[in-house]
Design a protein around this motif. Structure first.
Motif, short mmCIF file in Angstrom:
data_model
loop_
_atom_site.label_atom_id
_atom_site.label_comp_id
_atom_site.label_asym_id
_atom_site.label_seq_id
_atom_site.Cartn_x
_atom_site.Cartn_y
_atom_site.Cartn_z
N ASP B 79 31.88 35.13 38.16
CA ASP B 79 32.67 36.56 38.67
C ASP B 79 33.86 36.46 39.37
O ASP B 79 34.90 35.87 39.06
CB ASP B 79 31.98 37.56 39.75
CG ASP B 79 31.14 38.66 38.71
OD1 ASP B 79 31.14 38.36 37.07
OD2 ASP B 79 30.40 39.22 39.30
N GLU B 80 33.67 35.03 40.71
CA GLU B 80 34.64 34.16 41.67
C GLU B 80 35.62 33.64 40.49
O GLU B 80 36.67 33.03 40.52
CB GLU B 80 33.99 33.66 42.21
CG GLU B 80 33.45 34.58 43.37
CD GLU B 80 32.50 33.51 44.50
OE1 GLU B 80 32.53 33.72 45.64
OE2 GLU B 80 31.88 32.66 43.99
N TYR B 81 34.63 32.84 39.48
CA TYR B 81 34.79 32.02 38.69
C TYR B 81 36.36 32.63 37.91
O TYR B 81 37.17 32.26 37.15
CB TYR B 81 34.08 30.54 37.45
CG TYR B 81 35.35 30.27 36.50
CD1 TYR B 81 34.91 29.39 37.05
CD2 TYR B 81 34.92 30.89 35.45
CE1 TYR B 81 35.17 28.27 35.85
CE2 TYR B 81 35.07 30.35 34.29
CZ TYR B 81 35.70 28.70 34.29
OH TYR B 81 36.12 27.60 33.39
N ALA B 82 35.21 33.33 36.64
CA ALA B 82 36.46 34.06 36.23
C ALA B 82 38.22 35.41 36.94
O ALA B 82 38.61 35.39 36.20
CB ALA B 82 35.83 35.35 35.42
N ALA B 83 37.40 35.37 37.60
CA ALA B 83 38.68 36.11 38.59
C ALA B 83 39.83 35.05 39.32
O ALA B 83 40.90 35.18 39.50
CB ALA B 83 37.52 37.07 40.03
N SER B 84 38.99 33.82 40.09
CA SER B 84 40.50 33.14 40.62
C SER B 84 40.98 31.71 39.59
O SER B 84 41.83 31.30 40.18
CB SER B 84 39.35 32.01 41.61
OG SER B 84 38.43 31.62 40.68
N LEU B 85 40.64 32.37 38.61
CA LEU B 85 41.07 30.89 37.59
C LEU B 85 42.73 31.60 36.91
O LEU B 85 43.29 30.61 36.86
CB LEU B 85 39.99 30.80 36.03
CG LEU B 85 40.61 29.35 35.57
CD1 LEU B 85 40.50 28.27 36.10
CD2 LEU B 85 39.95 29.58 33.80
N PRO B 86 42.77 32.74 36.48
CA PRO B 86 44.26 33.18 36.76
C PRO B 86 45.36 33.03 37.51
O PRO B 86 46.43 33.09 37.40
CB PRO B 86 43.87 34.08 35.74
CG PRO B 86 42.37 34.65 36.13
CD PRO B 86 41.93 33.60 36.44
N ARG B 87 44.35 33.12 38.65
CA ARG B 87 45.47 33.26 40.13
C ARG B 87 46.10 31.84 41.15
O ARG B 87 46.32 31.26 41.53
CB ARG B 87 44.34 33.60 41.23
CG ARG B 87 44.83 34.18 41.97
CD ARG B 87 43.77 34.79 42.87
NE ARG B 87 42.76 36.08 43.14
CZ ARG B 87 41.72 35.54 43.13
NH1 ARG B 87 41.43 34.73 43.49
NH2 ARG B 87 40.78 36.83 43.01
#
Lengths: 709, 389
Positions: B79-87
């Motif tokens: 989840d963290e990965y998916a959330a922080s990648l486009p940031r």
């Protein structure tokens, strides 16, 4: 199973997209498809006729079909278990025919001439090595065995068709399934055509060879007349892949049932050397077998024959003559990579396919441009939309001198005249090509005769394929001169032999050919002189004939590129697109990682320097650059560290704010960098640049040691 | 053992070698300068090939620091990965715009690819970047304009198997069950065509499954079936008689890496487990499923906080005697020896880790060192295998 509108679902393992419109399967849809495709495709759009490729695509198909049909004929076999349409090479099968005959004969006689005095009857095994070079070969043998062979004229009473079973390595993981495949392969074809219902309780197991014996007994008894009973042939395909112990057991079982069961095993070896059997199987098994070995002709000789009889044969006129560049590539590919007929056909087909990209090839047959009459063609060419095509046609047709202002005026004044000049150029090309082929044939023949007379020095250091390629380049001058010199030194008798041989060479050619007249006259003149000088020790005849030969070679073995508009009928020095068959995927990936900017379309690429600073690179490239600077093993943490530094510098260059954020932001930023690192790492792993190792905690190994330029 | 060469000859031999112009010297100097080859402008890149580089690297122990990534960096959850990648704070270099542009530049070639397919060639696409979008476009074009039935195989999925292909074949008219059925379907209507679009024909799922490969080969060998496939691995197969096209897109491998675990250094960890599980007996597989389910339950009880290393995993690990009772109840192992034999294979491949071994096995705890999602997916796959639809 679903199909999203914008993209094919990536979460499903398989997505089915139904055929566009299922209603139109009738004949009206026959050619539409290709036209729809071809209309969009136009490699030289700037100087092409509107819809030019559609016409050319049909021409390509016709040209390739002509060439393909020359090389092969289609025939449908009921073979290899399923109904497969197998192509059999015409030229190739002609080459194979004697061997096929021999194998078939050897199968028929397998039980006729058994050596007397042996302790037991041996199981006949026919090992065919090199069978993988051409798919059709085994099918050819099988079909010949299956049918009655009335064509075997020398056999007074042709034996009946044999029963055949094909075994593949995948069917035979153990002896039970092997025997089952073997037995059911025969038994499933009931002797009298009727299907027999067997009671499972009372009948023998399907893997029991006794069952085959019973079946064969019925078959033999039901045979009418004095015909010998049919033979049972077992084909073992891809023999090298069979389990040795399984095959040993099978041989043992089968050999104990001969000759009650006339089994014959045909072993298809893909290697060129039949020693495989002897090195793999023990003497105890080999002593049960009587091995006959055959080798399928392959290698350069095969290719030589195919090319010589397709492109260098006077009886056949291909639409497109293959050039030296494609020929060289073909030879190289065939001798070095894959020595198979299919591969050679693929290369020739690609050569044709590529050749018709050129807009001018629309004139390969006629000047009709896909219309039905010359008037319509003139009209089509006069259309303003085709002006670029017309311009290129004129500038390719005529040289600079002809187009420069001069007193004679332009060589042609209207479109009709231009089309007529193309017709003339075509006739001229065909004429010169026929003479060229004849002269090349004469040259080879002279060489052969001189070699046969025992002059080893006439051996040229070129292979026949190289000779063909050199002749197309106009590069046989040295060989020609040498042969002429040898001819001049021949004695009277030997000159006579040469002349007679050349005469018979001409006689073998179709009679109506005008091209042969010139050679005939040359021969006749020399022969006359020779008759007059009978008995003399040395005359000027050989000398004179040599001179004539020199002139003849010089006049006719020419570089075809000197002819007008040769591009239409000759692929010439156009390099073969070797990337399509022998690519360098690794080099492509490495250079895309090192210089991603060079892959962008030209307009976005002009101002970028050779080597981008690291902060301008995508993540995987940053990681890869650091990878190349590392040692054999890479510590992932240190790699991550250097990656974050590069990303930091990227941030300071690209971020508008540029400054440091608050603590919470910083935390988020760190996670972002880590996520990007993981993604880049996984990307490199996916494309195979990382080798994992258990030797050190969290270390990976390099697999690429290329030097960044 | 005495040398066959006298010392004189020996030195002569070497001096000869040294005297060979340029090569010998360039090599020795590059060796002397070690890794500093770049710093030495005289050498230039020409005198130093990748072979030299390999042997230079292999000739010495690789010195790296003792930092350990997994200890120093907190792993990301999916989840963290998916959330922080486009940031991202700024547009990344060679991101969307460039890759779209590159994909656009491949578009004009599609008709050519279609023509090649209709002419009976099989195509392979290579080059850096995800080729999914372009190939999907090709697939749709095949269906719409070349009037072919198209199957898109997402072979990059770790769970991809022969069964999926067979299930998809059943969607074709006539519902063929195997390659022979397809041959029959193709010959039933004239000019009928089937195009297989395979994403990552070099994917682990296909590399390690001979059955799936055999099925694909059987299909591709039919008249009227063409294959268009992508290849990403640099040491991928080299299929002769296929036409290769460079299709570099530089696009991120999002779909292809969807199954990868952001906390693992490997892109495909599951495969190792799958290999081991494929090789063990039915009984051992049942034991693994049993253990895995028990571990998932324990994880749910523990509030889904996942341990990252064996030491912390005491809470979710299963005690040996508990496992033994479970195994006995499920008729997997009736005595201690049998259970240990079953576990042995897993232990050897580190698929099951033992912590806190006491005397005579008391207090022994067993743990499967796989993350929750991964373990769940693996178990789902195993259960599907055990009871086929």
């Amino acid at each position: 199973m679903s199909l999203a509108h914008d993209d094919v679902d990536a979460t499903q393992p398989v997505v089915y997209i139904p055929c566009g419109d299922e209603t139109s399967t009738e004949d009206d849809a026959e050619n539409d498809t290709d036209e729809i495709l071809a209309e969009e495709y136009s490699p030289f759009r700037e100087r092409d006729l509107p819809g030019g490729y559609v016409t050319r695509f049909d021409l390509y198909r016709a040209a390739w079909k002509k060439c393909f049909d020359r090389m092969e004929v289609r025939s449908i076999f009921r073979s290899l278990g399923a109904r497969v349409e197998t192509r059999v090479q015409h030229i190739v099968s002609a080459l194979h025919a004697p061997l096929v005959d021999e194998i078939v004969r050897s199968v028929h006689r397998a039980y006729d001439d058994i050596l007397p005095g042996l302790p037991r009857v041996e199981l006949p095994v026919i090992a065919i090595s090199g069978s993988s070079t051409s798919k059709g070969f085994l099918a050819d043998v099988a079909s010949r065995l299956e049918t009655n062979h009335a064509e075997d004229a020398e056999d007074d009473d042709p034996p009946p068709g044999s029963h055949i079973t094909h075994l593949y390595p995948s069917d035979c993981p153990n002896i039970m399934s092997t025997m089952k495949a073997l037995v059911t392969g025969f038994v499933n074809h009931p002797p009298n055509g009727k299907d027999v219902q067997r009671k499972p309780v009372t009948s023998l197991a399907s893997y029991d060879i006794e069952l085959l014996k019973v079946w064969y007994g019925v078959l033999r008894d039901s045979a009418e007349g004095p015909e010998p009973p049919p033979q049972l042939v077992v084909f073992l395909h891809d023999f090298e892949q069979f389990d040795e112990s399984v095959v040993q057991d099978m041989f043992y079982i089968c050999s104990s049932y001969v000759p009650q069961l006339p089994l014959i095993v045909v072993v298809a070896l893909s290697s060129l050397f039949p020693s495989f059997l002897h090195t793999t199987y023990p003497q105890s098994i080999l002593s049960l077998l009587r091995v006959d070995t055959f080798t399928v002709p392959s290698g350069p000789t095969l290719l030589e024959r195919v090319i010589a009889e397709t492109f260098f044969d006077l009886r056949f006129e291909p639409d497109v003559m293959v050039g030296p560049a494609a020929l060289d590539y073909l030879t190289d590919f065939f001798c070095r990579h894959a020595s198979s007929v299919e591969g050679a056909l693929l290369i020739l087909q690609l050569t044709h396919f590529k050749h018709f990209d050129e807009p001018l090839t629309v004139f390969v047959h006629d000047e009709l441009l896909g219309t039905s009459s010359a008037e319509l063609a003139t009209e089509k060419l006069s259309d303003p939309k085709g002006i670029a095509f017309l311009t290129s046609l004129v500038s390719w047709s005529f040289g600079h001198q002809e187009l420069a202002p001069n007193q004679v005026g332009w060589p042609v004044n209207d479109v009709a005249g231009l089309l007529a000049s193309i017709a003339k150029a075509r006739a001229d090309f065909r004429y010169r090509l026929r003479r060229f082929k004849l002269a090349f044939g004469v040259l080879l023949r002279v060489r052969k005769v001189i070699l046969n007379l025992g002059y080893r020095t006439a051996e040229v250091d070129k292979t026949p394929l190289e000779m063909m390629s050199a002749s197309l380049r106009g590069g046989l001058a040295r060989e020609g001169k040498y042969l002429v010199m040898m001819t001049k030194k021949l004695s009277v008798e030997k000159t006579q032999i040469l002349l007679q041989d050349l005469q018979s060479f001409l006689d073998e050619l179709p009679g109506h050919m005008d091209e042969t007249q010139e050679v005939r006259q040359g021969l006749a003149a020399s022969a006359e002189l020779l008759e007059g000088a009978e008995g003399a020790i040395s005359t000027g005849v050989a000398d004179e004939f040599g001179d004539w030969l020199a002139g003849y070679f010089q006049e006719h073995i020419i570089n075809l590129e000197d002819l007008r508009l040769w591009e239409i009928w000759y692929t010439g020095p156009t390099p073969f697109p070797s990337d399509m068959l022998n690519p360098a995927p690794r080099a492509s990936v490495v250079s895309a990682l090192l210089q991603p900017q060079s892959f962008l379309p030209a307009s976005h690429n002009d101002a970028t320097p050779e080597r981008l600073p690291i902060w301008k690179l995508p993540d995987a490239s940053i990681l890869f650059r650091r990878y190349l600077e590392a040692g054999r093993m890479i510590n992932v943490y240190d790699w991550y560290d250097s990656f974050s530094q590069a990303v930091e510098s990227q941030r300071s260059h690209l971020s508008r704010g540029g400054g440091e954020g608050s603590g919470a932001d910083e935390e988020e930023w760190k996670m972002h960098v880590q996520a990007r690192f993981m993604r880049a790492l996984h990307t490199l792993d996916l494309i195979g640049l990382i080798k994992h190792t258990g030797r050190k905690a969290d270390h990976v190994m390099r697999t690429v040691f290329d030097i960044p330029e | 053992m005495s040398s066959y060469l006298s010392s004189d000859q020996d030195s002569e031999f070497y001096s000869d070698f040294e005297n060979t112009p340029s090569k010998g010297r360039a090599r020795s100097s590059s060796r002397a300068s070690d890794f500093a080859a770049d710093d030495n402008p005289d050498d230039g890149p020409g005198s130093y090939t990748s072979f030299d580089a390999y042997f230079l690297h292999a000739s010495r122990p690789s010195r790296t620091s003792s930092n350990v990534f997994s200890q120093l960096v907190q792993p990301l959850s999916p989840d963290e990965y998916a959330a922080s990648l486009p940031r991202a704070l700024y547009p990344l270099p060679f991101s969307d715009a460039s890759t779209r542009l590159l994909e656009q530049s491949h578009r004009p070639h599609l008709p050519r690819y279609l023509l090649e397919l209709t002419e009976g060639f099989n195509l392979l696409f290579y080059g850096l970047g995800s080729k999914r979008r372009v190939l999907n476009e090709l697939a749709r074009a095949c269906a719409a304009r070349a009037r072919a039935h198209v199957l898109v195989l997402n072979a990059f999925q770790p769970s991809f198997s022969t069964r999926d292909v067979l299930a998809a074949l059943a969607h074709l008219p006539g519902e063929p069950q195997d390659a022979d059925g397809v041959a029959h379907f193709l010959s039933s209507v004239r000019r009928q065509r089937l195009v297989l679009v395979v994403h990552n024909i070099d994917a682990p799922a296909l590399r390690t499954a001979p059955k799936a490969r055999a099925l694909l080969a059987a299909l591709a060998a039919l008249d009227g079936v063409q294959v268009a496939a992508s290849v990403d691995h640099v040491v991928g197969m080299l299929a002769r008689r296929w036409l290769w096209h460079d299709l570099t897109t530089l696009a991120p491998y999002d779909a292809e890496l969807a199954a990868a675990d952001p906390a693992s250094l490997r892109a495909m960890t599951e495969t190792a487990a799958v290999h081991v599980l494929a090789a063990v007996t039915q009984r051992a597989r049942k034991l693994f499923v049993l253990m895995g389910q028990r571990q998932l339950e324990a994880l749910a009880d523990a509030g889904n906080v996942e341990p990252t290393n064996p030491v912390d995993s005491g809470e979710v690990a299963i005690a040996y005697d508990v496992l033994f009772n479970l195994a006995r109840d499920n008729f997997i192992a009736t005595n201690d020896t049998a259970l240990r034999a079953l576990l042995g294979e897993f232990r050897d491949h580190r698929l099951v880790v033992t912590i806190g071994t006491g005397a005579m096995g008391t207090g022994e705890m067993l743990w499967i060192p796989l993350r929750k999602e991964r373990l769940k997916k693996l178990l789902d796959g195993l259960q599907q295998q055990q009871d086929p639809p």
